[in-house]
Structure formats: structure tokens, C-alpha cells
Scaffold this motif. Sequence first.
Motif, PDB file in Angstrom:
ATOM      1  N   GLN A 450       1.929  16.663  -6.287  1.00  0.00           N
ATOM      2  CA  GLN A 450       0.981  15.660  -5.887  1.00  0.00           C
ATOM      3  C   GLN A 450       1.105  14.372  -6.676  1.00  0.00           C
ATOM      4  O   GLN A 450       0.157  13.633  -6.828  1.00  0.00           O
ATOM      5  N   HIS A 451       2.272  14.145  -7.188  1.00  0.00           N
ATOM      6  CA  HIS A 451       2.485  12.831  -7.818  1.00  0.00           C
ATOM      7  C   HIS A 451       2.314  11.815  -6.733  1.00  0.00           C
ATOM      8  O   HIS A 451       3.068  11.791  -5.775  1.00  0.00           O
ATOM      9  N   GLU A 452       1.358  11.018  -6.884  1.00  0.00           N
ATOM     10  CA  GLU A 452       1.098  10.069  -5.826  1.00  0.00           C
ATOM     11  C   GLU A 452       2.276   9.135  -5.706  1.00  0.00           C
ATOM     12  O   GLU A 452       2.814   8.649  -6.695  1.00  0.00           O
ATOM     13  N   GLY A 453       2.643   8.891  -4.498  1.00  0.00           N
ATOM     14  CA  GLY A 453       3.654   7.868  -4.281  1.00  0.00           C
ATOM     15  C   GLY A 453       5.037   8.320  -4.646  1.00  0.00           C
ATOM     16  O   GLY A 453       5.965   7.543  -4.647  1.00  0.00           O
ATOM     17  N   ARG A 454       5.184   9.593  -4.914  1.00  0.00           N
ATOM     18  CA  ARG A 454       6.525   9.987  -5.280  1.00  0.00           C
ATOM     19  C   ARG A 454       7.321  10.309  -4.033  1.00  0.00           C
ATOM     20  O   ARG A 454       6.901  11.133  -3.220  1.00  0.00           O
ATOM     21  N   LEU A 455       8.406   9.676  -3.906  1.00  0.00           N
ATOM     22  CA  LEU A 455       9.256   9.993  -2.777  1.00  0.00           C
ATOM     23  C   LEU A 455      10.458  10.703  -3.322  1.00  0.00           C
ATOM     24  O   LEU A 455      11.310  10.113  -3.970  1.00  0.00           O
ATOM     25  N   VAL A 457      13.966  12.446  -3.435  1.00  0.00           N
ATOM     26  CA  VAL A 457      15.198  12.285  -2.696  1.00  0.00           C
ATOM     27  C   VAL A 457      16.068  13.488  -2.957  1.00  0.00           C
ATOM     28  O   VAL A 457      16.440  13.759  -4.086  1.00  0.00           O
ATOM     29  N   SER A 458      16.349  14.206  -1.907  1.00  0.00           N
ATOM     30  CA  SER A 458      17.147  15.402  -2.095  1.00  0.00           C
ATOM     31  C   SER A 458      18.553  15.037  -2.517  1.00  0.00           C
ATOM     32  O   SER A 458      19.163  14.143  -1.952  1.00  0.00           O
ATOM     33  N   PRO A 459      19.091  15.730  -3.484  1.00  0.00           N
ATOM     34  CA  PRO A 459      20.456  15.426  -3.885  1.00  0.00           C
ATOM     35  C   PRO A 459      21.458  15.837  -2.817  1.00  0.00           C
ATOM     36  O   PRO A 459      22.600  15.422  -2.848  1.00  0.00           O
ATOM     37  N   GLU A 465      17.066  11.618   3.235  1.00  0.00           N
ATOM     38  CA  GLU A 465      16.516  10.612   2.350  1.00  0.00           C
ATOM     39  C   GLU A 465      16.465   9.272   3.059  1.00  0.00           C
ATOM     40  O   GLU A 465      15.475   8.559   3.028  1.00  0.00           O
ATOM     41  N   PHE A 478       1.910  -2.730   6.945  1.00  0.00           N
ATOM     42  CA  PHE A 478       0.706  -3.373   6.438  1.00  0.00           C
ATOM     43  C   PHE A 478      -0.053  -2.465   5.511  1.00  0.00           C
ATOM     44  O   PHE A 478      -1.167  -2.748   5.138  1.00  0.00           O
ATOM     45  N   CYS A 479       0.559  -1.366   5.178  1.00  0.00           N
ATOM     46  CA  CYS A 479      -0.086  -0.519   4.200  1.00  0.00           C
ATOM     47  C   CYS A 479       0.244  -1.062   2.818  1.00  0.00           C
ATOM     48  O   CYS A 479       1.164  -1.851   2.653  1.00  0.00           O
ATOM     49  N   ALA A 480      -0.547  -0.624   1.851  1.00  0.00           N
ATOM     50  CA  ALA A 480      -0.235  -1.018   0.489  1.00  0.00           C
ATOM     51  C   ALA A 480       1.116  -0.436   0.124  1.00  0.00           C
ATOM     52  O   ALA A 480       1.514   0.597   0.661  1.00  0.00           O
ATOM     53  N   ASP A 481       1.823  -1.067  -0.775  1.00  0.00           N
ATOM     54  CA  ASP A 481       3.083  -0.494  -1.237  1.00  0.00           C
ATOM     55  C   ASP A 481       2.794   0.866  -1.835  1.00  0.00           C
ATOM     56  O   ASP A 481       1.780   1.068  -2.476  1.00  0.00           O
ATOM     57  N   GLU A 483       2.303   3.422  -0.153  1.00  0.00           N
ATOM     58  CA  GLU A 483       1.621   4.253   0.816  1.00  0.00           C
ATOM     59  C   GLU A 483       2.427   4.212   2.095  1.00  0.00           C
ATOM     60  O   GLU A 483       3.247   3.331   2.287  1.00  0.00           O
TER      61      GLU A 483
END
Lengths: 826, 309
Positions: A450-455, A457-459, A465, A478-481, A483
Amino acid sequence: MANIAKKVSWSSRAEESGVAGERTPLFNGSEQPRLSRQLSGGGSVFQIGRLSTVDLEEEITSDEDSQRGRPKEIPHNEKLLSLKYESLDYDNIENQLFLEEERRMSYMGFRCLEISRWVVCGLIGFLTGLIACFIDIAVEELAGIKYQVVKQNIEKFTEVGGLSISLILWAVLNSSIVMLGAIIVAFFEPIAAGSGIPQIKCYLNGVKIPRVVRLKTLVVKVCGVICSVVGGLAVGKEGPMIHSGAVVAAGVSQGRSTSLKRDFKIFEYFRRDTEKRDFVSAGAAAGVSAAFGAPVGGVLFALEEGASFWNQMLTWRIFFASMISTFTLNFFLSIYHKNPGDLSNPGLINFGRFESDSVAYNLYEIPLFIMMGAIGGLLGALFNLLNYWLTIFRIRYVHRPCLQVMEAMLVAAVTATVSFTMIYFSNDCQPLGPEHTEEYPLQVHTQYTQHEGRLFVSPLLPLVELLLSFSVSLSQLFCADGEYNSMATAFFNTPERSVRSLFHNQPGTYNPLTLGLFTLTYFFLACWTYGLAVSAGVFIPSLLIGAAWGRLFGILLASITSSGSIWADPGKYALIGAAAQLGGIVRMTLSLTVIMVEATGNVTYGLPIMLVLMTAKIVGDYFVEGLYDIHIKLQSVPFLHLEAPATSHWLTAREVMGSPVTCLNRIEKVGTIVDILSNTSTNHNGFPVVVQPAKLCGLILRSQLIVLLKHKVFVELARSRLTQRKLQLKDFRDAYPRFPPIQSIHVSQDERECMMDLTEFMNATPYTVPQETSLPRVFKLFRALGLRHLVVVDDENRVVGLVTRKDLARYHLGKHGLEELQVAQT
Amino acid sequence: MSLYKNSPFLVLLVLSTYALASSVGVNLTASDSADRLSLSPAAPAVVVDSPVFKPGVDSLFSLNLLSSFPEDLEISDYCSDLLHIFGQRYVAYVNCLVTAARPVKVCQNCFSTYGSLMNIYNNISSDEMGPGNVSCRDSLLRSDHLMLVYLLYSNMEDIWTKSSCVNCITKGFQSLTNDTLYFISTLNQTLTCFEKYQQGNHTELCKDCKNAYRDLNELYSRMETNLTMCIDIEDSMNMTRRLWSKNFNCSFPREETVPVIAVSSFMLFLPIIFYLSSFLHSEQKKRKLIHPKRAKSYTTLMNIQDKLS
């Protein structure tokens, strides 16, 4: 009963007017219209003996003259049988040549045949898996490139303004890709349109659909699927896999390609319809298995669709082909994902794992599931009904190839526009958060840190990705960065991935409004898309619609029950919804249950999925048939269902059969044969062989006659040329399956006077029935033995009629009792 | 979110470590005290209090000596030394983690302590025989089914993997990678810019820091694709993004509604035209009916009629 009496009267009048000559063809439409047909009048349905309220006498007098003119034309509708479909020869032709060959064959020869059957099945599985793999990789790569382009463009324009240009770019890009796919389908191989499942169903039923199992069809199909999926249509690539598998099977088992003019001189024994059918069912099973990673489901699919011709060894071989196919796909995909040797991710679509506690279900949820099944049945019926109307409209008005291409392009453009607009106006911004767990790097989903905003990337999946990051930056609009817009994830992924995210995203990822809107638009888009002149399947769109409303259902359930959040996991309801929707649309039963269970990889879901599919089928069947059956009907295919229509026992072979029959003498003049074969107004394929006076002694097929004519097997020639090679079964096989038309065979005037001895070549023991046999009995024979022709004889073994598939398929049970379909050209 | 959720667990770990450290060699007491501590309801308070428990544990220590096992079953001095060192390093690492929990700096701050912890664990778990021909692997790691040392270490290992710190640290736990350092300096530039304008008008900030912010974003997405990211970088990027869009409100405004609506309604209008025109202009496809020949003699039909009636 009154109707019967009336029918009697005009039938007898017809008898007077229609002159039945000895050599009159079976279907003789143009010259001798049957008065009995006039009953149909303006409508297309002729009702037999029931509820007919037409005033017969008046009809006859008023219509008689117009009927004698040119053949009647009516707009296309579902109650027609087309002449272009012929039957396959599933019944073995036991003539003398066949017996001779069998006698010559050693014990070892039969063992080798058995082994080569296994080899062929292995090859079918392997090649089908390879094709699935190719489609998958091509779609991922091309979609990646397309997304990259659109992404960069949107990013640019979000900043400086001018997003409408991005919208246009997206729409144009999509429709040009779809145009490519539609052009190859509409202009080169129209049979490759759609999912191909109806066609394969017909093939296994015994109907010869022209060009359905050719190499060209396969190529067009594969390219078409890639184009339509990359073009962003609301379609899946799973259905076409079944068709592809069948084509592969039909090709491999013959050991040659007529399109490429290559003959490998292997598997020659398998060059006939009976053997080919077995392999085609194996190919269809391999296709299902590659598409869903469901080998058992594949076998059951083949069983469900081809159930009348079945034995244990065949089942076992088909299962072998399915397994090989799914693991071939697996193996090559693992190499592609740079994880070679990992065999645990079968199937083009993967539902992900349902293993955590929250997706367990309880007894009190069963009624809820059943309710969802009913909803799925209703929605499925609505889908089918809309698609039915649309298809009729398409057949009647959008039949020119260029119009079809234009239509497909428009659908692609509108799909892109709708998606874009919904993303644009959506305010549903959610924190970023999907990620892979490292243990299952190929699986998109399962857990969420649940790290917010963590995207994450599968190696191992550069493409995932790419796609994910794409949906992120787009939705960022138009969402906040940091999000993302949850509408964008639903719309902007490939459908397979959207299904998975609907199943597995944690509660709260989607808000109800987004889901509702998504369901609504995708429902209509998918309904509009199916039946276009592009090759694409309906499985994934159905799953997606169902998963969306199922998830919505779960969310609403959780919000109305106080303790709901504990057990009402939206992912679970998304799965049930997906099953319900798919069941409501395609109405498959056993095989679909097993496919779904295998795709989820969780056997405990067997019960709810089965209940849901049962409910969906019962509810849906109350309104309208399954989608595939509708399309089979609309293509006017003479399809034999499991049983003869109820209330048809009073019909006997005498009413059903075609009569009089074109018969041949055992020693027949070549000229007569050529004339019969070249008669264009008829296209008969089977001719009873008689000895005078009209006693049945065998049956011979058009294809055999053509081979005989080609090799000039004439009595006179045999006498003069003593050394002439005797015709063998091999000569017939070499001509199979594309026998030359009669026009290409030149018979000189002298040769026309020769005689031909058919004794050796005819099937000396054709199946016969007496005239009084009831329709269901005849039907059972056809269905169980895979017959093509059934000779009707009187008590002295004289030929009185011939029953073919079209004679049986015309009867069906409509809303007003037994109805009869009409036969139409093309 | 998850760090917040995990924090009670971390505290527990810390506690058990304290207990372990203070009772080296006496496994029974260690787990005993750990149990006791875990029962205490107000976990965060206990962290502060934990030294208070030490004397208590010490008193148990003497009591326990009396009931010790015979020599051959006890662990060797060498192993207990190893365990002692393991405990110390463990404490150091956990201490470091807790202080670096928010904002997340677990990779930057704690990589060296993790390195040393890993070192000592590798020593413990290695096959090699220590002095006196004893292998600590069996006695320390596998003697009981709790396998406490292994459990403790694997927890830390999990944290390390989940935070993907490997991507930001050079081999051998020497230092941060150049990429990471570069990112941190870029980040600092952006933050300095933010600070400069923070008091004044936010629109000015949005304009003047845009370049710095964009560079940072670009660098981030590059690193994202290069797989050179760890939790520190992600978290700091998140915070910056949130500052940028939530606090300073610099996201893009939605101002192109009219053209978008115009273009999309045009697109939606096309199919209607298409279907209408094909309905009106395209020739309807007709099917020619063919009438198959049937034999229906009067007599048979009469028979049917008889049958039916």
C-alpha cells in the motif's frame, strides 16, 4: 385437422401439375414451383398442419400465376436454409476398393496408423500453441507501440492544450489498424470474420462450410485478430484460437497443403472426412486449451460440440493435443518473458489466483450467486437480441465489402472516442498502487503493497510496465500527479488485463459510478462490435461486462449490509458476474463451467460457477437462443440439433424425403452421367445406383463420379487397354478435399457413348429406411451415424426417395408449433 | 499506508530483539520475555519503557542458570558469540529502520547496517565449521521448530526486498549508486525551488518551478523503466508530486471541454449517417427461394390424417 385436409387437397393438385420424370432433379425450383409453397405467401414460414389460418383456396388461385414466373425473392431472414452448404461424408464408403485395401494392409500397418494419429495430435497441439503464442506476442508488441505513440501525444497536449487533436489521432490510429484487419477479412476471406466458433460447431455437426478450414483462412484469421485487438475494438483473441486450432488440425492431418501445392506424402490414410473430423475436434480442443489454459475444458468443448461422434480413445488423444497445446504456449511465452522453463502460466487469458481468505464463499451467498446468474441471463438475452437485429440489418444492407470495412472503421473510431470522452470527464482519481508480487512475476495482480503512488515495474515484463505506465500517465490527465483515473484503467488496458484488475484489485479501487458507466458503454460497444467483418471473439468482452457489473453488485452489497465489507469481496462477485454474463451470451454449459474453473485455478468455485451458468442458461433461453446459435441460423446453415423437434413423430420419411430421385444404373452411359453432373439447376451429391427395375443396389457420390470420369474408367477402354492401371482408393484421396468441378473435365463425343461400370466404386450397402419411418427415427440415424444420404425404399427395395440433411434441418419448433424453413440459393 | 500498518509489527520485532540481546544464550528466557512483552497492550509506550524490563530479565537470568542443560546439549561459546553479534547488529538495523520510516529513507540510511547484519547471518548459516568443529547453523537455526533466528532474519530480509533497496545500493553495500545520488540532487533542486516560492503566490511557483519539476518527473520515469528505483526514490517522488498537485495545485486545468465535446459528437454522428445511408441507398439483399421436390401422394396424406385423428 382441417388444415391437414386442405393440405391434402392442394398436395394432390400439385401432383397433377408437377410432372415427375425419371431423371428430374431433387431440387427443381425454377420450373416447377410447388403449389404447396404458396401457403407461405408473403411470410417466410410455412406451417405444417398447425394453426394455419390462411384461406388456402384463395391463395392458390391468386398466386398461381406469379409463382410460375421467376423464383420468388424474399429479404434475408433467419428462417432459411442455404443451398451453398453441403454435408460432410462422415459415413465410411465401404466399396470394393476399400475392402481390398483393408485386406492388403498388414497388422503393422494398422499399428503405424494408430501411432501416426498420436503424432498428428501432438503436432496439432504444438502448432496451435505456437499460433496462440504468436498472436499474444504480436498483440503485445504492436499495442505497445501504438500506446507509446498515443501516450506521448497526449502527454504533450495535456500540457500545451489541444487534447482534441490527441482524440483524433487516437481514433484515426485505431480505425486505420482496424481497417487493415477488415480489408483482409472482407475482401480476401469473409469466412474468417467473427470468432469462428459457430463455423467450427457446424463443421463438427457435419456441415461443410466452404473454405472454413483452409490455410488462407488461418492466415487471414490470425492477422485479423491481431489487427482488431491492437485496434482497440471491444473484442478478445480467444474465440478465434478455436478456429485456428481447427484449421491447423485439418491441415496437419492431411500431410499436404492444397493452397501451397505441397504434398508431403504422409498421412495419406487420413484424407477423408471421417478422419479429418476427429482431428478437427482435437484442433478445436487445442484452441480452447491454448486460449484459456484449460485442457479439460477444451476436451469438453469438443465433446459438447461434436458429441455425436465419440469414443474413448479419441477423447484421450484429444486430451493429449490439448495438453501439448497449452504447455507449448506456456513454454514459448516463458521464453518471451525471459523466464524460460516456467510452465505455470498457461493460457492467453489468465484470471489470476483466487486464493486469499476474502474470496472464500459461504452457503448463504449461494442465493445471491443464483440471482446474479439470472441477471446474467437477462443481460445476455438482451445482448443477443440486439445483436440479432443488428446482424439482420448487416446481412440485408451492409453486405458490400467496402461498406463492411467502413463500418468496422467507424466502430473503431467510436470506441476510441467513447473511451476518451469517458476518461476525460471522469473525476474518479485513485492513488496509484498496483504492483506485481515478485514471486509470480508474470501475473499482473495478486497483492498490493500500500505504498501510495508506487508503481511497481516488473523486471520481466517490459510491456506490462509500458502499458501500466501508459494508463497511469493518461489517466493522470486531470488527476493529481501520482494518482490515476480508474476509468482509464478500465478502458485503456487490453481487455484481458482489465478483467484481471476487476477480479483482483482491492476493494475501493473503482467507484460505483465508474463501474456502472463502464458496464453500460462496454455492453453496447461489444454488442455493436460482434458481427463486424473483423475476426474477433466475444468471450473476453462478455467476461469484462460481467466482471464490471459483478463488481458493482459486490460493492453495493457491501454497502447495504452492515457487516458486508467482511465477506462481500468485490473480486469474488466480479468473477461470478463474469461467468453469468458469459453464460447468458454463449449458453454453453459443461465446457464453459470447466473452462472457468480451470482459468481461475480454484476448484472450490466449481459449484457457484455451475449454478450461475445453469441459471443464466435457463433464464436466457426463455427469451432468445445463444449467440452462436443465432449466428448459425442467420447464416442459413442446415444444422442438426441434438434431437428432432418435438411433436414431429407424425411426419414420416415419405413427407420428409426428396422425390423423385435421380438414379443411375449400375452400368451407365458416360453421357448421361456427365449431363446429370453438369445440370446447374441441381447440385446433387449422392446418387442411388439401381438395377432394373429401380431396385437399389448401391450409392455413389458426385466426388467419386468425377474422379472416375477424370481417370476415364470406361468399360470399353478397359477392354482395349489391358495394361491399364486399376483405380485405387489413393486416387480418390489425392483428389480430396477439392474435387474438380465437372466443367473442368472434358469428355469427347465418342467417350459420351462409352459405358461406366459403377459396381466396384459404389457403396454397396447404403443405409435405407422404409417409407413409414418417423422423422425422429430418421433424425437419430443422421445424427448418430453422421449420414449424408439416406435412401427411402418401398417394400420391394425400390428407390422412392432420398433424405438429406437439408430435408431434416428444415423442421424446427417455432412459437406456433412445427415450422418449416425454406431453401434459398446462396 | 502499509508502513503505518506495519509499525506495530516492527515495534514487536524491536522488543523481541531487546529481550534477545539481554539474554544471550538462554533461549528459554528470551522467548519467555518476548512473549510477555508482546502481551503488553500499548506497544509504542513499551519501546520507551523497555530498558525498565532489563533488570527483570536479568533477575530471571540467574534463576535460569540453575536449570541449565548438560554441556553437550548447550551451544558452543563460538556460536553464542555469533548470536550475540547478530543480536547487536539486528538492533542497530531495526533502530535505523524505525527512524527512517517516515519519510522513507530506509535504503539511504540503513544499507550499511543491513550489510553487516547480512554478513553475520551468512556466517551463522554457512556450512563451514567454526573453531572446535562446530557448525552453528544447526544449533542456532534448526534446533527448534520456532527457528527464531531464521524468522527474525527473514523478516528483515522481507523488508529489504520489498523496499527494493538493491536497486539503489552498489554491490557490497559500499554506497548509494550514482543514479540515486543524481536523483537526490535533482530532487533537492526542486525542493529548494519550492521553498523559495512557498510563501508567495502559488501560480508563480507553478510557473517557475515547472522546469525543475518536469526534469525530476522525466528522470523518475526514466529510472522507472531502467529498474533503478527503490522505495526511497518512489516515496520522495510521491511526496513531491503530492506537494505539486495537492498543496500547490499545479495540475492541468480542464479547459478544453468544448473542442473535445465537438469532436466526439462529430465522431458519434458518423455511424448514424452511415447506417442511414446504407439503409436508404444500399440495395437490400434478397434470397431466391428454391422449392424442393417432395412426393406427397394423396393416399399417404390421408393415412396421416387418419393417424392424427
